[in-house]
Scaffold this motif. Structure first.
Motif, mmCIF file in Angstrom:
data_model
loop_
_atom_site.group_PDB
_atom_site.id
_atom_site.type_symbol
_atom_site.label_atom_id
_atom_site.label_comp_id
_atom_site.label_asym_id
_atom_site.label_seq_id
_atom_site.Cartn_x
_atom_site.Cartn_y
_atom_site.Cartn_z
ATOM 1 N N CYS A 63 -5.265 0.871 -0.729
ATOM 2 C CA CYS A 63 -4.122 1.784 -0.619
ATOM 3 C C CYS A 63 -3.828 2.538 -1.917
ATOM 4 N N PRO A 64 -3.818 3.880 -1.854
ATOM 5 C CA PRO A 64 -3.396 4.652 -3.030
ATOM 6 C C PRO A 64 -1.891 4.506 -3.260
ATOM 7 N N ARG A 92 4.164 6.813 3.914
ATOM 8 C CA ARG A 92 4.288 7.439 2.594
ATOM 9 C C ARG A 92 5.399 6.715 1.835
ATOM 10 N N ASP A 93 5.125 6.333 0.615
ATOM 11 C CA ASP A 93 6.084 5.579 -0.183
ATOM 12 C C ASP A 93 7.445 6.279 -0.214
ATOM 13 N N VAL A 106 1.970 6.927 8.769
ATOM 14 C CA VAL A 106 0.710 7.661 8.796
ATOM 15 C C VAL A 106 -0.348 6.853 9.544
ATOM 16 N N LEU A 107 -0.095 5.550 9.673
ATOM 17 C CA LEU A 107 -0.959 4.670 10.456
ATOM 18 C C LEU A 107 -0.106 3.576 11.069
ATOM 19 N N ALA A 108 -0.273 3.356 12.365
ATOM 20 C CA ALA A 108 0.338 2.226 13.060
ATOM 21 C C ALA A 108 -0.796 1.421 13.687
ATOM 22 N N PRO A 174 -5.765 6.785 6.965
ATOM 23 C CA PRO A 174 -5.023 7.650 6.060
ATOM 24 C C PRO A 174 -5.610 7.703 4.653
ATOM 25 N N PHE A 175 -6.546 6.780 4.349
ATOM 26 C CA PHE A 175 -7.270 6.769 3.076
ATOM 27 C C PHE A 175 -8.566 6.016 3.343
ATOM 28 N N PRO A 176 -9.570 6.221 2.511
ATOM 29 C CA PRO A 176 -10.860 5.561 2.750
ATOM 30 C C PRO A 176 -10.748 4.037 2.707
#
Length: 189
Positions: A63-64, A92-93, A106-108, A174-176
């Protein structure tokens, strides 16, 4: 899952609200609202929880900093008549409050169980689609298998990937991240 009938809410008073959930007993059931309709599910089993925890770790490690990864129970509150608690969510934070996520995740991710599969696939998935949640993942702990749905240009979910057992799944949204479904079971696999 059942619709609870033993709550203090007169039948003719209209749909339930998020406020109504606050007065319900803490009895180990997960309570969610979809358009004012209460859905209560029993506490999840061991395989379910093992997958949730392992998936959280995989996502958390990748996670970024602009996102956060949480597990249920944590509320997604897009409005007064809807509260969802996905098994795992990424948001998103900047969208989180201390208490909930009032914006779409962004992801469930939902881990299927005999008592929740029909709701996860037929009720919750369309709600996340309507909210504009870019990615919705469903994990079948029996195989185990992970199915990835993403919004297309028209805002509808399309299955874009599926992996089962020892197959490697690499996603960009949402991210790699790289996931092997069988590894999510840990020692239970």
């Amino acid at each position: 899952m059942t619709v609870m009938a033993d709550i203090e809410h007169p039948a003719d008073s209209g749909p339930l609200t998020v406020h109504d959930l606050e007065g319900m007993p803490d009895d180990g059931r997960r309570r969610e609202l979809i358009d004012g309709v209460l859905i209560a599910s029993p506490a999840p089993g061991r395989r379910h929880q093992k997958i949730v925890v392992k998936l959280w770790r995989v996502l958390e490690d990748a996670c970024p900093s602009e996102y956060d990864v949480l597990v249920a129970p944590f509320a997604v509150h897009p409005g007064d008549d809807t509260e969802l608690q996905p098994d795992v969510l990424v948001g998103r934070d900047e969208d989180f409050t201390e208490k909930d996520l009032p914006a779409p995740p962004v992801l469930a991710v939902e881990v299927l169980s005999p008592s929740t599969a029909i709701y996860d696939l037929n009720l919750k998935k369309p709600v996340y689609e309507r909210l504009g949640t870019p990615s919705y993942w469903v994990i079948d702990p029996g195989e185990p298998a992970l199915t990835v749905f993403e919004l297309d240009e028209e805002g509808h979910y399309q299955q874009v990937a599926k992996a089962a057992g020892d197959e490697v799944l690499e996603v960009e949204r949402p991210f790699p991240v790289r996931i092997v479904p069988k590894e999510l079971l840990g020692r239970l696999g």
